[in-house]
Motif scaffolding. Structure first.
Motif, PDB file in Angstrom:
ATOM      1  N   THR A  49     -12.360  48.886  42.720  1.00 35.75           N
ATOM      2  CA  THR A  49     -13.298  48.628  41.362  1.00 35.75           C
ATOM      3  C   THR A  49     -13.686  50.005  40.782  1.00 35.75           C
ATOM      4  O   THR A  49     -13.622  49.993  39.580  1.00 35.75           O
ATOM      5  N   SER A  54     -13.134  51.332  33.467  1.00 35.79           N
ATOM      6  CA  SER A  54     -13.887  50.432  32.947  1.00 35.79           C
ATOM      7  C   SER A  54     -15.399  51.080  32.851  1.00 35.79           C
ATOM      8  O   SER A  54     -15.720  52.122  33.827  1.00 35.79           O
ATOM      9  N   SER A  55     -16.329  50.564  32.227  1.00 34.48           N
ATOM     10  CA  SER A  55     -17.914  50.759  31.988  1.00 34.48           C
ATOM     11  C   SER A  55     -18.342  50.593  33.613  1.00 34.48           C
ATOM     12  O   SER A  55     -17.980  49.743  34.333  1.00 34.48           O
ATOM     13  N   ASP A  57     -21.153  49.061  33.639  1.00 39.83           N
ATOM     14  CA  ASP A  57     -21.691  47.670  33.950  1.00 39.83           C
ATOM     15  C   ASP A  57     -20.625  46.568  34.419  1.00 39.83           C
ATOM     16  O   ASP A  57     -20.840  45.784  35.179  1.00 39.83           O
ATOM     17  N   LYS A  58     -19.310  46.855  33.752  1.00 42.72           N
ATOM     18  CA  LYS A  58     -18.166  46.019  34.200  1.00 42.72           C
ATOM     19  C   LYS A  58     -17.933  46.233  35.617  1.00 42.72           C
ATOM     20  O   LYS A  58     -17.608  45.347  36.117  1.00 42.72           O
ATOM     21  N   LYS A  59     -17.844  47.394  36.217  1.00 38.93           N
ATOM     22  CA  LYS A  59     -17.590  47.501  37.393  1.00 38.93           C
ATOM     23  C   LYS A  59     -18.658  46.863  38.374  1.00 38.93           C
ATOM     24  O   LYS A  59     -18.315  46.179  39.396  1.00 38.93           O
ATOM     25  N   LYS A  61     -20.263  44.216  37.798  1.00 43.23           N
ATOM     26  CA  LYS A  61     -20.087  42.692  37.573  1.00 43.23           C
ATOM     27  C   LYS A  61     -18.836  42.309  38.420  1.00 43.23           C
ATOM     28  O   LYS A  61     -18.756  41.104  39.027  1.00 43.23           O
ATOM     29  N   ASN A  62     -17.645  43.245  38.602  1.00 46.93           N
ATOM     30  CA  ASN A  62     -16.535  42.673  39.148  1.00 46.93           C
ATOM     31  C   ASN A  62     -16.821  42.902  40.639  1.00 46.93           C
ATOM     32  O   ASN A  62     -16.221  41.957  41.359  1.00 46.93           O
ATOM     33  N   LYS A 221     -10.726  55.527  29.621  1.00 43.50           N
ATOM     34  CA  LYS A 221     -10.090  53.927  29.607  1.00 43.50           C
ATOM     35  C   LYS A 221      -8.952  54.122  28.800  1.00 43.50           C
ATOM     36  O   LYS A 221      -8.057  53.279  29.186  1.00 43.50           O
TER      37      LYS A 221
END
Length: 359
Positions: A49, A54-55, A57-59, A61-62, A221
């Motif tokens: 991850t 990715s951003s 914040d996205k990381k 969340k993952n 990205k």
């Protein structure tokens, strides 16, 4: 005779006890090995991850989704203090409850947990009760464990897991949860640098282009959608001369014209930034070096034949002189190392050099 039977029974019982003890040890060992394998799998997922294009914040969340899936956690919420306020970075709890979850640092029992850097377990005894920090909600969570998060002894927020069942965490292995918490902190620490880069990206006033930092965040990205790309750095070698001989206004106009021309003639999938001063970078995403050379040569010729007029008298004019260096970038390698190598070449080249060099 009776004594012999009793002795035999005692020996059998002792044998069974030893056998059961060994079986228990093997089961426990198996559980520990299985848990270690699961933890290792989670760590590997975390690392994958972190490496994603990715951003931040996205990381995060993952990562929260990985925790929920791998450890079968009902509710998991990661809250981070950004220096001004508390932000929910990841949660599978309905958003109507987020306000309460962002204020847990104000709850007395959790204040102690934060001050002492220790987890806090809270639960109710029956379904008619609710947890102390719950405000409008009533039946969602009946037990929870609160973990304060620290990076290098600096408090940065908290992670809370919740269950809809009273006493659901009574027998949970807190050692495993501590490992998970440490992994969350490691991830937050790792992506901290990326977050800094994302927040300092600016657009240059004269070129209208993003700054160098864009390459390592959103730009990457786009670039990392492809296995290989071509990185092109060019330098306006006579920019300083124009600034001194004529004026900085003419130099700024030259920067603007060159940037506008290139922007209008490259694909949206290519990343174009003002790197530093007279240096610019174009990353031709997914294009091999041999496919770029001819295009760059044609672009260089057209730009160098473009007259830049000084607006005040319309007579003073200058022609840009460009020096190019290009190299191949492979996904997963250090983009910054390639850029450093290209920059060193251009900075050490003769000021009158105007060429296209493969590095």
């Amino acid at each position: 005779m009776l004594i012999v039977i009793v002795i035999i029974l005692i020996i059998v019982i002792i044998g069974l006890i030893i056998y059961n003890f060994n079986i228990h040890k093997k089961i426990q060992t198996y559980k520990n090995i299985n848990q270690k394998i699961n933890n290792l799998s989670v760590v590997q997922d975390f690392m994958s991850t972190i490496g994603e294009s990715s951003s931040v914040d996205k990381k995060i969340k993952n990562i929260n989704e990985i925790l929920i899936e791998k450890y079968e956690i009902k509710y998991s919420t990661i809250v981070v203090f950004n220096g001004a306020e508390y932000e929910i970075k990841a949660s599978n709890v309905d958003e109507r409850h987020w306000k309460a979850l962002k204020l847990l640092h104000e709850v007395d029992m959790f204040k102690d947990s934060i001050a002492q850097a220790t987890p806090k377990y809270v639960t109710v005894n029956n379904d008619s009760e609710r947890l102390p920090y719950q405000q409008m909600e009533f039946g969602r969570a009946k037990s929870a464990i609160f973990f304060p998060l620290y990076i290098d002894n600096v408090y940065i927020g908290y992670w809370i897991i919740e269950s809809g069942t009273p006493h659901d965490f009574d027998n949970v292995d807190t050692t495993v949860l501590e490992v998970i918490k440490d992994n969350i902190v490691s991830v937050l620490k790792t992506v901290e640098h990326q977050k800094t880069l994302e927040s300092i990206v600016r657009k240059d006033e004269f070129s209208g282009l993003y700054s160098e930092e864009y390459l390592y965040g959103k730009g990457k990205k786009i670039i990392d959608q492809y296995t290989t790309s071509t990185v092109c750095m060019f330098k306006i070698t006579n920019l300083e001369e124009i600034n001194h001989k004529y004026s900085r206004e003419l130099g700024n106009k030259m920067i603007g014209q060159i940037s506008e021309y290139i922007n209008d003639n490259i694909s949206d999938q290519y990343v174009f930034v003002r790197y530093m001063g007279p240096k610019f970078v174009i990353v031709f995403s997914g294009v091999e070096l041999k496919g770029v050379a001819e295009y760059v040569n044609d672009m260089k010729e057209k730009i160098e034949n473009t007259k830049v007029l000084f607006e005040e008298d319309k007579k003073t004019a200058a022609f840009p002189r460009l020096n190019f260096a290009i190299s191949t970038y492979y996904k997963g390698t250090g983009l910054e190392e390639i850029l450093k190598k290209l920059e060193e070449y251009l900075d050490n080249s003769d000021i009158n050099e105007s060429d296209i060099t493969n590095i």
